[in-house]
Motif scaffolding. Structure first.
Motif, PDB file in Angstrom:
ATOM      1  N   LEU A   1       0.849  -1.182   0.000  1.00  3.67           N
ATOM      2  CA  LEU A   1       0.000   0.000   0.000  1.00  3.67           C
ATOM      3  C   LEU A   1       0.887   1.234   0.000  1.00  3.67           C
ATOM      4  CD1 LEU A   1      -2.554  -1.089   2.763  1.00  3.67           C
ATOM      5  CD2 LEU A   1      -2.472  -1.781   0.378  1.00  3.67           C
ATOM      6  N   GLY A   2       0.279   2.408  -0.066  1.00 11.26           N
ATOM      7  CA  GLY A   2       1.047   3.650   0.000  1.00 11.26           C
ATOM      8  C   GLY A   2       1.865   3.711   1.271  1.00 11.26           C
ATOM      9  N   ASN A   3       2.883   4.528   1.291  1.00  6.26           N
ATOM     10  CA  ASN A   3       3.770   4.701   2.444  1.00  6.26           C
ATOM     11  C   ASN A   3       4.488   3.415   2.831  1.00  6.26           C
ATOM     12  OD1 ASN A   3       2.978   7.410   2.650  1.00  6.26           O
ATOM     13  ND2 ASN A   3       1.221   6.841   3.906  1.00  6.26           N
ATOM     14  N   SER A   4       4.757   2.536   1.867  1.00  8.77           N
ATOM     15  CA  SER A   4       5.513   1.294   2.090  1.00  8.77           C
ATOM     16  C   SER A   4       4.880   0.369   3.118  1.00  8.77           C
ATOM     17  CB  SER A   4       6.963   1.612   2.495  1.00  8.77           C
ATOM     18  OG  SER A   4       7.581   2.364   1.489  1.00  8.77           O
ATOM     19  N   ILE A   5       3.571   0.324   3.174  1.00 12.28           N
ATOM     20  CA  ILE A   5       2.856  -0.546   4.098  1.00 12.28           C
ATOM     21  C   ILE A   5       2.643  -1.898   3.429  1.00 12.28           C
ATOM     22  CG2 ILE A   5       0.633  -0.921   5.244  1.00 12.28           C
ATOM     23  CD1 ILE A   5       0.492   2.124   5.620  1.00 12.28           C
ATOM     24  N   LEU A   6       3.074  -2.984   4.089  1.00 13.97           N
ATOM     25  CA  LEU A   6       2.845  -4.338   3.606  1.00 13.97           C
ATOM     26  C   LEU A   6       1.654  -4.916   4.352  1.00 13.97           C
ATOM     27  CD1 LEU A   6       6.376  -5.982   3.337  1.00 13.97           C
ATOM     28  CD2 LEU A   6       4.921  -5.142   1.502  1.00 13.97           C
ATOM     29  N   LEU A   7       0.633  -5.330   3.614  1.00 10.42           N
ATOM     30  CA  LEU A   7      -0.585  -5.858   4.221  1.00 10.42           C
ATOM     31  C   LEU A   7      -0.775  -7.311   3.799  1.00 10.42           C
ATOM     32  CD1 LEU A   7      -3.194  -5.173   5.854  1.00 10.42           C
ATOM     33  CD2 LEU A   7      -4.268  -4.746   3.636  1.00 10.42           C
ATOM     34  N   PRO A   8      -0.706  -8.249   4.772  1.00 10.37           N
ATOM     35  CA  PRO A   8      -0.981  -9.647   4.441  1.00 10.37           C
ATOM     36  C   PRO A   8      -2.491  -9.870   4.376  1.00 10.37           C
ATOM     37  CG  PRO A   8      -0.409  -9.445   6.756  1.00 10.37           C
ATOM     38  CD  PRO A   8      -0.295  -8.070   6.159  1.00 10.37           C
ATOM     39  N   VAL A   9      -2.914 -10.648   3.386  1.00 10.41           N
ATOM     40  CA  VAL A   9      -4.339 -10.920   3.184  1.00 10.41           C
ATOM     41  C   VAL A   9      -4.497 -12.410   2.893  1.00 10.41           C
ATOM     42  CG1 VAL A   9      -6.337 -10.460   1.700  1.00 10.41           C
ATOM     43  CG2 VAL A   9      -4.777  -8.597   2.299  1.00 10.41           C
ATOM     44  N   PHE A  10      -5.481 -13.020   3.520  1.00  9.39           N
ATOM     45  CA  PHE A  10      -5.801 -14.423   3.301  1.00  9.39           C
ATOM     46  C   PHE A  10      -6.985 -14.491   2.346  1.00  9.39           C
ATOM     47  CE2 PHE A  10      -8.493 -18.043   4.446  1.00  9.39           C
ATOM     48  CZ  PHE A  10      -7.598 -19.087   4.324  1.00  9.39           C
ATOM     49  N   SER A  11      -7.012 -15.466   1.481  1.00 11.70           N
ATOM     50  CA  SER A  11      -8.187 -15.620   0.626  1.00 11.70           C
ATOM     51  C   SER A  11      -8.439 -17.080   0.316  1.00 11.70           C
ATOM     52  CB  SER A  11      -8.034 -14.831  -0.673  1.00 11.70           C
ATOM     53  OG  SER A  11      -7.161 -15.493  -1.548  1.00 11.70           O
ATOM     54  N   SER A  12      -9.690 -17.360   0.076  1.00  4.84           N
ATOM     55  CA  SER A  12     -10.115 -18.660  -0.393  1.00  4.84           C
ATOM     56  C   SER A  12     -10.620 -18.436  -1.802  1.00  4.84           C
ATOM     57  CB  SER A  12     -11.228 -19.195   0.501  1.00  4.84           C
ATOM     58  OG  SER A  12     -11.831 -20.303  -0.101  1.00  4.84           O
ATOM     59  N   ALA A  13     -10.088 -19.153  -2.767  1.00  6.84           N
ATOM     60  CA  ALA A  13     -10.435 -18.931  -4.171  1.00  6.84           C
ATOM     61  C   ALA A  13     -11.936 -19.017  -4.403  1.00  6.84           C
ATOM     62  CB  ALA A  13      -9.718 -19.953  -5.048  1.00  6.84           C
ATOM     63  N   SER A  14     -12.630 -19.832  -3.633  1.00  8.52           N
ATOM     64  CA  SER A  14     -14.066 -20.006  -3.850  1.00  8.52           C
ATOM     65  C   SER A  14     -14.888 -18.826  -3.334  1.00  8.52           C
ATOM     66  CB  SER A  14     -14.542 -21.289  -3.169  1.00  8.52           C
ATOM     67  OG  SER A  14     -14.339 -21.200  -1.775  1.00  8.52           O
ATOM     68  N   ARG A  15     -14.307 -17.960  -2.477  1.00  2.69           N
ATOM     69  CA  ARG A  15     -15.074 -16.864  -1.891  1.00  2.69           C
ATOM     70  C   ARG A  15     -14.917 -15.546  -2.619  1.00  2.69           C
ATOM     71  NH1 ARG A  15     -14.578 -15.694   4.071  1.00  2.69           N
ATOM     72  NH2 ARG A  15     -16.063 -14.202   3.309  1.00  2.69           N
ATOM     73  N   ILE A  16     -13.891 -15.407  -3.435  1.00  2.31           N
ATOM     74  CA  ILE A  16     -13.609 -14.108  -4.035  1.00  2.31           C
ATOM     75  C   ILE A  16     -14.536 -13.848  -5.210  1.00  2.31           C
ATOM     76  CG2 ILE A  16     -11.866 -12.689  -5.166  1.00  2.31           C
ATOM     77  CD1 ILE A  16      -9.787 -14.334  -3.687  1.00  2.31           C
ATOM     78  N   VAL A  17     -15.136 -12.661  -5.215  1.00 10.32           N
ATOM     79  CA  VAL A  17     -15.983 -12.243  -6.324  1.00 10.32           C
ATOM     80  C   VAL A  17     -15.422 -10.937  -6.849  1.00 10.32           C
ATOM     81  CG1 VAL A  17     -18.296 -11.542  -6.991  1.00 10.32           C
ATOM     82  CG2 VAL A  17     -17.999 -13.304  -5.268  1.00 10.32           C
ATOM     83  N   GLY A  18     -15.139 -10.866  -8.129  1.00  9.48           N
ATOM     84  CA  GLY A  18     -14.595  -9.641  -8.707  1.00  9.48           C
ATOM     85  C   GLY A  18     -15.623  -8.950  -9.572  1.00  9.48           C
ATOM     86  N   ALA A  19     -15.281  -7.771 -10.032  1.00  6.85           N
ATOM     87  CA  ALA A  19     -16.178  -7.005 -10.893  1.00  6.85           C
ATOM     88  C   ALA A  19     -16.495  -7.788 -12.155  1.00  6.85           C
ATOM     89  CB  ALA A  19     -15.538  -5.668 -11.239  1.00  6.85           C
ATOM     90  N   ARG A  20     -15.572  -8.603 -12.600  1.00 11.74           N
ATOM     91  CA  ARG A  20     -15.798  -9.415 -13.798  1.00 11.74           C
ATOM     92  C   ARG A  20     -15.929 -10.898 -13.431  1.00 11.74           C
ATOM     93  NH1 ARG A  20     -10.934  -6.426 -16.320  1.00 11.74           N
ATOM     94  NH2 ARG A  20     -11.890  -4.423 -16.687  1.00 11.74           N
ATOM     95  N   GLY A  21     -16.200 -11.177 -12.159  1.00 13.09           N
ATOM     96  CA  GLY A  21     -16.322 -12.553 -11.725  1.00 13.09           C
ATOM     97  C   GLY A  21     -14.991 -13.275 -11.621  1.00 13.09           C
ATOM     98  N   ALA A  22     -13.883 -12.523 -11.577  1.00 15.15           N
ATOM     99  CA  ALA A  22     -12.552 -13.131 -11.549  1.00 15.15           C
ATOM    100  C   ALA A  22     -12.298 -13.792 -10.200  1.00 15.15           C
ATOM    101  CB  ALA A  22     -11.492 -12.073 -11.820  1.00 15.15           C
ATOM    102  N   PRO A  23     -11.965 -15.086 -10.173  1.00 14.63           N
ATOM    103  CA  PRO A  23     -11.647 -15.751  -8.911  1.00 14.63           C
ATOM    104  C   PRO A  23     -10.231 -15.420  -8.464  1.00 14.63           C
ATOM    105  CG  PRO A  23     -11.494 -17.294 -10.713  1.00 14.63           C
ATOM    106  CD  PRO A  23     -11.976 -15.993 -11.298  1.00 14.63           C
ATOM    107  N   GLY A  24      -9.889 -15.816  -7.241  1.00 11.95           N
ATOM    108  CA  GLY A  24      -8.576 -15.550  -6.669  1.00 11.95           C
ATOM    109  C   GLY A  24      -7.395 -15.937  -7.526  1.00 11.95           C
ATOM    110  N   PRO A  25      -7.431 -17.104  -8.205  1.00 10.23           N
ATOM    111  CA  PRO A  25      -6.268 -17.471  -9.021  1.00 10.23           C
ATOM    112  C   PRO A  25      -5.959 -16.462 -10.127  1.00 10.23           C
ATOM    113  CG  PRO A  25      -7.690 -19.363  -8.690  1.00 10.23           C
ATOM    114  CD  PRO A  25      -8.412 -18.176  -8.137  1.00 10.23           C
ATOM    115  N   GLN A  26      -6.923 -15.632 -10.494  1.00  9.08           N
ATOM    116  CA  GLN A  26      -6.713 -14.662 -11.568  1.00  9.08           C
ATOM    117  C   GLN A  26      -5.964 -13.414 -11.096  1.00  9.08           C
ATOM    118  OE1 GLN A  26      -7.355 -15.596 -14.675  1.00  9.08           O
ATOM    119  NE2 GLN A  26      -8.026 -17.507 -13.747  1.00  9.08           N
ATOM    120  N   LEU A  27      -5.825 -13.211  -9.783  1.00  6.41           N
ATOM    121  CA  LEU A  27      -5.066 -12.060  -9.293  1.00  6.41           C
ATOM    122  C   LEU A  27      -3.617 -12.224  -9.736  1.00  6.41           C
ATOM    123  CD1 LEU A  27      -6.456 -11.660  -5.673  1.00  6.41           C
ATOM    124  CD2 LEU A  27      -7.088 -10.372  -7.708  1.00  6.41           C
ATOM    125  N   GLN A  28      -3.044 -11.153 -10.249  1.00  2.46           N
ATOM    126  CA  GLN A  28      -1.700 -11.221 -10.804  1.00  2.46           C
ATOM    127  C   GLN A  28      -0.734 -10.355 -10.017  1.00  2.46           C
ATOM    128  OE1 GLN A  28      -1.925 -10.167 -14.931  1.00  2.46           O
ATOM    129  NE2 GLN A  28      -3.471 -11.708 -15.379  1.00  2.46           N
TER     130      GLN A  28
END
Length: 191
Positions: free
Chosen positions: A36-63
């Protein structure tokens, strides 16, 4: 404009970060690190089955190397309510120094210290906010807007749960943040 379109139009108010690390366990659980801004590192957990994107992109599609606006679900260990008149401070962050073993192609190359940040409080914007037919508490944290599970908050706060109001502060002990949704399409790395 539908409610979802309005929420996506407000994506700029939510947490925005550059995905810098993505690790997968069991083809379903992802450990993501966002810069994030100001050199902040944010750890985030996700389950591929729970993620909903604007285009329906699942977690594996995050690049890795792309920026995203994120809807994060904060999972606190212990939630505390501070009413508007209780001298509550500003939403804050806490940093944790974690030791990790750095490896290269030849094997172990030494230890490194990684400073990760976690939001520990948030000002309530909407105590009964709806997303994908679920009810959450929408909060403004030091790094942007996020949500808390309404039912879990009511269980933690017990008799004070009825006092939840916009402008009040919630504080929590660290546990983890989960990726609930990607609010916009990925954009190349510049923030």
């Amino acid at each position: 404009m539908s409610q979802r379109e309005q929420q996506q139009a407000q994506a700029g108010a939510f947490i925005h970060g550059l995905l810098i690390e993505k690790q997968c366990d069991y083809d379903a659980f992802y450990h993501l690190t966002f810069l994030l801004g100001n050199s902040i590192l944010l750890p985030v957990f996700s389950s591929a089955s729970r993620i909903v994107g604007a285009r329906g992109a699942p977690g594996p599609q995050l690049q890795v190397g792309r920026s995203y606006h994120l809807l994060l679900l904060m999972r606190p260990r212990q939630l505390k309510y501070r009413g508007m008149g209780e001298g509550a401070g500003k939403p804050g962050l806490v940093a944790l120094a974690l030791r990790q073993v750095a490896r290269d192609a030849r094997g172990v190359s030494g230890e490194r210290i990684v400073l990760q940040h976690h939001p520990v409080s948030g000002r309530i914007i909407d105590p009964d906010w709806e997303w994908e037919h679920q009810r959450y508490i929408l909060v403004e944290t030091a790094i942007g807007r996020a949500v808390l599970n309404r039912k879990a908050a009511q269980d933690d706060l017990k008799e004070r749960a009825g006092e939840l109001a916009a402008g009040s502060l919630l504080e929590w002990e660290l546990w983890r943040s989960e990726l609930l949704a990607v609010l916009d399409g990925a954009r190349p790395g510049s923030s």
